[in-house]
Design a protein around this motif. Structure first.
Motif, PDB file in Angstrom:
ATOM      1  N   VAL A  26      -1.002   7.319  -1.610  1.00  0.00           N
ATOM      2  CA  VAL A  26      -1.615   8.402  -0.842  1.00  0.00           C
ATOM      3  C   VAL A  26      -1.917   9.596  -1.749  1.00  0.00           C
ATOM      4  O   VAL A  26      -3.001  10.181  -1.679  1.00  0.00           O
ATOM      5  N   ASP A  27      -0.986   9.940  -2.608  1.00  0.00           N
ATOM      6  CA  ASP A  27      -1.179  11.068  -3.520  1.00  0.00           C
ATOM      7  C   ASP A  27      -2.374  10.826  -4.443  1.00  0.00           C
ATOM      8  O   ASP A  27      -3.207  11.707  -4.644  1.00  0.00           O
ATOM      9  N   ALA A  28      -2.464   9.630  -5.003  1.00  0.00           N
ATOM     10  CA  ALA A  28      -3.566   9.309  -5.908  1.00  0.00           C
ATOM     11  C   ALA A  28      -4.906   9.398  -5.192  1.00  0.00           C
ATOM     12  O   ALA A  28      -5.882   9.920  -5.732  1.00  0.00           O
ATOM     13  N   ILE A  29      -4.958   8.912  -3.955  1.00  0.00           N
ATOM     14  CA  ILE A  29      -6.206   8.950  -3.187  1.00  0.00           C
ATOM     15  C   ILE A  29      -6.563  10.380  -2.817  1.00  0.00           C
ATOM     16  O   ILE A  29      -7.719  10.803  -2.947  1.00  0.00           O
ATOM     17  N   GLN A  30      -5.578  11.149  -2.371  1.00  0.00           N
ATOM     18  CA  GLN A  30      -5.845  12.526  -1.972  1.00  0.00           C
ATOM     19  C   GLN A  30      -6.305  13.396  -3.139  1.00  0.00           C
ATOM     20  O   GLN A  30      -7.162  14.250  -2.968  1.00  0.00           O
ATOM     21  N   LYS A  35      -8.523   9.667 -13.174  1.00  0.00           N
ATOM     22  CA  LYS A  35      -7.425   9.151 -13.997  1.00  0.00           C
ATOM     23  C   LYS A  35      -6.445   8.278 -13.211  1.00  0.00           C
ATOM     24  O   LYS A  35      -5.684   7.524 -13.795  1.00  0.00           O
ATOM     25  N   TYR A  36      -6.468   8.364 -11.871  1.00  0.00           N
ATOM     26  CA  TYR A  36      -5.568   7.549 -11.058  1.00  0.00           C
ATOM     27  C   TYR A  36      -6.151   6.176 -10.719  1.00  0.00           C
ATOM     28  O   TYR A  36      -5.435   5.305 -10.233  1.00  0.00           O
ATOM     29  N   LEU A  37      -7.437   5.976 -10.962  1.00  0.00           N
ATOM     30  CA  LEU A  37      -8.070   4.706 -10.601  1.00  0.00           C
ATOM     31  C   LEU A  37      -7.469   3.487 -11.307  1.00  0.00           C
ATOM     32  O   LEU A  37      -7.265   2.456 -10.662  1.00  0.00           O
ATOM     33  N   LEU A  40      -4.248   2.577  -9.458  1.00  0.00           N
ATOM     34  CA  LEU A  40      -4.521   1.966  -8.164  1.00  0.00           C
ATOM     35  C   LEU A  40      -5.045   0.551  -8.335  1.00  0.00           C
ATOM     36  O   LEU A  40      -4.718  -0.338  -7.550  1.00  0.00           O
ATOM     37  N   GLY A  41      -5.839   0.341  -9.367  1.00  0.00           N
ATOM     38  CA  GLY A  41      -6.348  -0.998  -9.645  1.00  0.00           C
ATOM     39  C   GLY A  41      -5.233  -1.979  -9.982  1.00  0.00           C
ATOM     40  O   GLY A  41      -5.238  -3.125  -9.522  1.00  0.00           O
ATOM     41  N   VAL A  42      -4.276  -1.531 -10.755  1.00  0.00           N
ATOM     42  CA  VAL A  42      -3.136  -2.388 -11.116  1.00  0.00           C
ATOM     43  C   VAL A  42      -2.312  -2.711  -9.870  1.00  0.00           C
ATOM     44  O   VAL A  42      -1.884  -3.850  -9.675  1.00  0.00           O
ATOM     45  N   LEU A  43      -2.111  -1.711  -9.013  1.00  0.00           N
ATOM     46  CA  LEU A  43      -1.359  -1.963  -7.786  1.00  0.00           C
ATOM     47  C   LEU A  43      -2.110  -2.927  -6.874  1.00  0.00           C
ATOM     48  O   LEU A  43      -1.512  -3.828  -6.279  1.00  0.00           O
ATOM     49  N   PHE A  44      -3.444  -2.773  -6.785  1.00  0.00           N
ATOM     50  CA  PHE A  44      -4.224  -3.714  -5.980  1.00  0.00           C
ATOM     51  C   PHE A  44      -4.142  -5.123  -6.557  1.00  0.00           C
ATOM     52  O   PHE A  44      -4.028  -6.108  -5.814  1.00  0.00           O
ATOM     53  N   GLU A  45      -4.185  -5.224  -7.867  1.00  0.00           N
ATOM     54  CA  GLU A  45      -4.073  -6.534  -8.511  1.00  0.00           C
ATOM     55  C   GLU A  45      -2.748  -7.199  -8.134  1.00  0.00           C
ATOM     56  O   GLU A  45      -2.704  -8.401  -7.836  1.00  0.00           O
ATOM     57  N   ALA A  46      -1.668  -6.421  -8.113  1.00  0.00           N
ATOM     58  CA  ALA A  46      -0.358  -6.962  -7.747  1.00  0.00           C
ATOM     59  C   ALA A  46      -0.351  -7.431  -6.294  1.00  0.00           C
ATOM     60  O   ALA A  46       0.184  -8.497  -5.977  1.00  0.00           O
ATOM     61  N   ILE A  47      -0.963  -6.621  -5.423  1.00  0.00           N
ATOM     62  CA  ILE A  47      -1.056  -7.014  -4.014  1.00  0.00           C
ATOM     63  C   ILE A  47      -1.836  -8.319  -3.890  1.00  0.00           C
ATOM     64  O   ILE A  47      -1.421  -9.246  -3.193  1.00  0.00           O
TER      65      ILE A  47
END
Length: 69
Positions: A26-30, A35-37, A40-47
């Motif tokens: 949420v913090d990264a999106i807000q 620089k947070y992309l 988020l991409g790594v977290l999406f890859e894990a999901i």
């Protein structure tokens, strides 16, 4: 210098609770900063890697609708 960004990001959140992971996302999106992309991409890859085919299909349907807006 050999730096593995995926590994560093995963190590950084390895012991986080669900609530901490949500706060991170949420913090990264807000913040909306580029620089947070990668994180988020790594977290999406894990999901994605840990999702069933049904879950992947649901994510793709959600994504399809989101990109049309």
């Amino acid at each position: 210098m050999d730096f593995d960004l995926r590994h560093a990001i995963m190590q950084n959140v390895a012991n986080n609770t669900k609530e901490q992971l949500e706060d991170t996302i949420v913090d990264a999106i807000q913040r909306g900063e580029e620089k947070y992309l990668p994180g988020l991409g790594v977290l999406f890859e894990a999901i994605w890697k840990h999702s069933s085919e049904q879950q992947k299909d649901m994510m793709l349907s959600t994504l399809e609708q989101a990109v049309k807006q």
